[in-house]
Design a protein around this motif. Structure first.
Motif, PDB file in Angstrom:
ATOM      1  N   SER A 152       8.827 -50.237 -13.634  1.00 59.00           N
ATOM      2  CA  SER A 152       8.328 -51.499 -13.132  1.00 59.00           C
ATOM      3  C   SER A 152       6.807 -51.472 -13.189  1.00 59.00           C
ATOM      4  CB  SER A 152       8.803 -51.680 -11.691  1.00 59.00           C
ATOM      5  OG  SER A 152       8.458 -52.963 -11.239  1.00 59.00           O
ATOM      6  N   LEU A 200       4.199 -55.626 -23.558  1.00 50.82           N
ATOM      7  CA  LEU A 200       3.587 -56.652 -22.715  1.00 50.82           C
ATOM      8  C   LEU A 200       2.132 -56.293 -22.420  1.00 50.82           C
ATOM      9  CD1 LEU A 200       3.820 -59.274 -21.128  1.00 50.82           C
ATOM     10  CD2 LEU A 200       4.759 -57.950 -19.212  1.00 50.82           C
ATOM     11  N   ILE A 214       7.392 -52.623 -21.522  1.00 48.28           N
ATOM     12  CA  ILE A 214       6.178 -52.688 -20.710  1.00 48.28           C
ATOM     13  C   ILE A 214       4.948 -52.431 -21.577  1.00 48.28           C
ATOM     14  CG2 ILE A 214       4.922 -51.552 -18.829  1.00 48.28           C
ATOM     15  CD1 ILE A 214       7.706 -51.297 -17.421  1.00 48.28           C
ATOM     16  N   LYS A 240       6.877 -56.942 -14.128  1.00 42.94           N
ATOM     17  CA  LYS A 240       7.805 -56.745 -15.237  1.00 42.94           C
ATOM     18  C   LYS A 240       8.573 -55.447 -14.996  1.00 42.94           C
ATOM     19  CE  LYS A 240       9.559 -56.652 -19.474  1.00 42.94           C
ATOM     20  NZ  LYS A 240      10.856 -57.282 -19.614  1.00 42.94           N
ATOM     21  N   SER A 246       8.736 -62.330 -22.380  1.00 46.75           N
ATOM     22  CA  SER A 246       8.882 -60.946 -21.905  1.00 46.75           C
ATOM     23  C   SER A 246       9.793 -60.840 -20.678  1.00 46.75           C
ATOM     24  CB  SER A 246       7.515 -60.372 -21.543  1.00 46.75           C
ATOM     25  OG  SER A 246       7.014 -61.029 -20.388  1.00 46.75           O
ATOM     26  N   ASN A 247      10.226 -61.997 -20.159  1.00 44.07           N
ATOM     27  CA  ASN A 247      10.996 -62.024 -18.906  1.00 44.07           C
ATOM     28  C   ASN A 247      10.227 -61.410 -17.739  1.00 44.07           C
ATOM     29  OD1 ASN A 247      13.359 -63.328 -19.847  1.00 44.07           O
ATOM     30  ND2 ASN A 247      14.003 -61.418 -20.801  1.00 44.07           N
ATOM     31  N   ALA A 248       8.898 -61.533 -17.792  1.00 47.97           N
ATOM     32  CA  ALA A 248       8.073 -61.111 -16.663  1.00 47.97           C
ATOM     33  C   ALA A 248       8.153 -62.198 -15.603  1.00 47.97           C
ATOM     34  CB  ALA A 248       6.629 -60.890 -17.104  1.00 47.97           C
TER      35      ALA A 248
END
Length: 176
Positions: free
Chosen positions: A91, A140, A137, A130, A114-116
């Motif tokens: 994370s 991103l 990671i 994220k 990025s589905n952040a």
């Protein structure tokens, strides 16, 4: 047994004692092995802690280290696993100037793709969270770094095994 370095995730189940982290990290330090990631947390059994440690070493080195770790009085059991034997996540948090969120359409697309998740927004900055695999990671980070990152932090790995671990039976016996 392979003589090439591989990434291993080590799970160490322990009593929760002060000073144990220093002794475990010293085992790696004496062998000049860098710890890539370290996380400590409660385990599935009350009063038992779990260390999750990621290292890049040979399997023979790994076996020796597991033996050394298990010699520590407070250690109940230690295991090591390869990447394909576990399911894991990391994370991270990014702190970025708020003006970029409103002025740069590309940032909004990066966040969406990025589905952040946006955790907070104020006039000066916004914070993105994220969770995912290391590669996600890293990607991103590279995409956002172009725009400027005010602060960045990432957690150690958290992992569970794909197969059932016999530790649960062992720990229940330990608890009684």
């Amino acid at each position: 047994m392979s003589t090439e370095n591989k990434q291993f995730t080590v799970s160490v189940y322990t009593e929760n004692n002060i000073g144990l982290l220093n002794r475990i990290s010293a085992i790696f330090q004496r062998r000049h092995i860098n710890i890539e990631s370290l996380n400590t947390s409660p385990s599935e059994i009350e009063s038992v802690s779990r260390f999750t440690i990621v290292v890049n070493i040979t399997e023979s080195q790994m076996k020796k280290i597991i033996g050394q770790i298990e010699k520590q009085v407070e250690v109940i059991k230690a295991f090591y696993h390869t990447e394909d034997e576990i399911i894991y996540q990391e994370s991270c948090l990014f702190k970025i100037k708020s003006e970029l969120l409103f002025d740069e359409r590309q940032i909004q697309n990066i966040i969406k793709d990025s589905n952040a998740r946006i955790v907070t927004v104020n006039k000066q900055f916004f914070v993105l969270e994220k969770s995912g695999r290391k590669e996600e990671i890293d990607l991103l980070y590279r995409e956002l770094n172009v725009f400027g990152i005010m602060q960045f932090t990432r957690s150690g790995r958290v992992a569970v095994t794909k197969d059932e671990m016999k530790i649960s039976t062992l720990l229940k016996a330990f608890q009684e």
